[in-house]
Enzyme design. Structure first.
Site, PDB file in Angstrom:
ATOM      1  N   LEU A   1       0.866  -1.181   0.000  1.00  0.00           N
ATOM      2  CA  LEU A   1       0.000   0.000   0.000  1.00  0.00           C
ATOM      3  C   LEU A   1       0.898   1.224   0.000  1.00  0.00           C
ATOM      4  O   LEU A   1       1.786   1.354   0.850  1.00  0.00           O
ATOM      5  CB  LEU A   1      -0.916   0.028   1.229  1.00  0.00           C
ATOM      6  CG  LEU A   1      -2.206  -0.774   1.194  1.00  0.00           C
ATOM      7  CD1 LEU A   1      -2.906  -0.684   2.547  1.00  0.00           C
ATOM      8  CD2 LEU A   1      -3.142  -0.297   0.089  1.00  0.00           C
ATOM      9  N   ASP A   2       0.682   2.140  -0.939  1.00  0.00           N
ATOM     10  CA  ASP A   2       1.489   3.354  -1.018  1.00  0.00           C
ATOM     11  C   ASP A   2       1.195   4.279   0.166  1.00  0.00           C
ATOM     12  O   ASP A   2       0.128   4.187   0.800  1.00  0.00           O
ATOM     13  CB  ASP A   2       1.207   4.094  -2.323  1.00  0.00           C
ATOM     14  CG  ASP A   2       1.688   3.317  -3.539  1.00  0.00           C
ATOM     15  OD1 ASP A   2       2.648   2.535  -3.385  1.00  0.00           O
ATOM     16  OD2 ASP A   2       1.111   3.504  -4.626  1.00  0.00           O
ATOM     17  N   PRO A   3       2.106   5.210   0.485  1.00  0.00           N
ATOM     18  CA  PRO A   3       1.874   6.126   1.610  1.00  0.00           C
ATOM     19  C   PRO A   3       0.541   6.877   1.568  1.00  0.00           C
ATOM     20  O   PRO A   3      -0.080   7.054   2.624  1.00  0.00           O
ATOM     21  CB  PRO A   3       3.073   7.084   1.523  1.00  0.00           C
ATOM     22  CG  PRO A   3       4.162   6.232   0.942  1.00  0.00           C
ATOM     23  CD  PRO A   3       3.475   5.352  -0.067  1.00  0.00           C
TER      24      PRO A   3
ATOM     25  N   ALA B   1      -2.243   5.844   0.704  1.00  0.00           N
ATOM     26  CA  ALA B   1      -3.357   4.900   0.887  1.00  0.00           C
ATOM     27  C   ALA B   1      -3.344   4.344   2.299  1.00  0.00           C
ATOM     28  O   ALA B   1      -2.297   4.224   2.937  1.00  0.00           O
ATOM     29  CB  ALA B   1      -3.256   3.764  -0.121  1.00  0.00           C
TER      30      ALA B   1
END
Length: 305
Positions: A38-40, A42
């Site tokens: 999960l990207d930052p 998100a």
């Protein structure tokens, strides 16, 4: 060594690696991994494996997922999300007025089902050995190949038409819940929805709420992880039972699997993977059963093995 699967509710602003680092400190082991980044920007469900149970993560990565998202229509960006630079001019008011409820419904329907999707250029896909996002940040032009994905549900929850002012352009915000196969890029769906409607689009917010049978409502936050540590771990066997057919292994079968031997399973239907669980309830191995023969795909040793 602690072992098991841990569901964490990742907060905004942290990378998946940041969460892994927190888990390593809380659990007192470096053997922690995750299934699905999960990207930052998100938040939501991140599935961690700890100790020998990290071997199960390979089989969790491909599970389907559910996301809750906010898509902004009216402007495309270089990264297909709110962190990127604007691309071109904002959509004129007349173009946004043409995005009727019927037009939106039609565009969403076209992005539902089995589709071909070009991933976002800032994805982690490797191009000639380097991550696409690294090439983009280095100023390179990256073109990725379309891939088959499945969007099993694209449900619009709310639509907000936001008028602009002297400093900001008009936009349309669309809240949606999306069920999709692993490998689907929600940023790319936002981009493609905006393109289909002729106004451009990007992702403003993203939260993962489900991975396979696991729900974010059952996840723990980082504060509780720091406080309770390995008391929060779910045994690998409990996770495997929710995902795969089960073989209740006898002591002899469990021992043979531990030594990498084949099993004679003439009555067992063909399946892969099958969770072999011993009499004590421990996951011994994931196996493949073909033509009455069981072969180990991956073993799960005890601490002493």
């Amino acid at each position: 060594m602690p072992s098991g699967i841990l569901l964490v509710d990742k907060p905004l602003g942290l990378t998946s690696h940041d969460v892994v680092a927190r888990a390593r400190r809380a659990l007192g082991t470096r053997k922690v991994g995750h299934a699905g980044t999960l990207d930052p920007p998100a938040s939501g469900l991140l599935t961690l494996g700890v100790g020998p149970s990290t071997r199960l993560l390979t089989y969790l990565v491909g599970l389907d997922k559910t996301y809750e998202t906010t898509i902004v229509l009216g402007r495309a960006t270089t990264t297909d999300d709110a962190e990127g630079e604007p691309l071109g001019e904002p959509a004129p008011a007349a173009a946004l007025d043409a995005v009727t409820d019927a037009a939106l419904t039609s565009a969403v329907a076209a992005l539902t089902g089995a589709i071909e999707q070009v991933p976002s250029a800032v994805s982690a896909i490797k191009v000639d050995g380097r991550r696409a996002y690294d090439r983009v940040r280095a100023g390179e032009q990256v073109e990725l190949q379309a891939r088959a994905v499945t969007v099993s549900a694209f449900d619009v929850l709310d639509v907000r038409r936001l008028p602009g002012d002297i400093d900001t352009a008009s936009t349309i915000e669309v809240d949606a819940r999306i069920d999709c196969s692993s490998g689907t890029y929600i940023r790319a769906l936002a981009r493609d929805l905006g393109t289909a409607l002729g106004v451009g689009g990007h992702l403003r917010a993203l939260r993962r709420t489900r991975v396979g049978p696991f729900d974010v409502r059952d996840a723990v936050d980082l504060e509780r992880l720091a406080a309770d540590g390995d008391a929060l771990l779910s045994p690998a066997a409990a996770i495997a039972e929710r995902l795969f057919p089960v073989l209740r292994a006898t002591d002899d079968e469990a021992r043979d699997l531990g030594h990498g031997k084949k099993l004679a399973l003439p009555e067992h239907p063909d399946a892969e993977p099958v969770a072999a669980i011993d009499a004590s309830g421990r996951l011994v191995a994931l196996i493949s059963v073909r033509r009455g023969v069981g072969r180990t795909l991956v073993g799960f040793p005890t601490d002493g093995e």
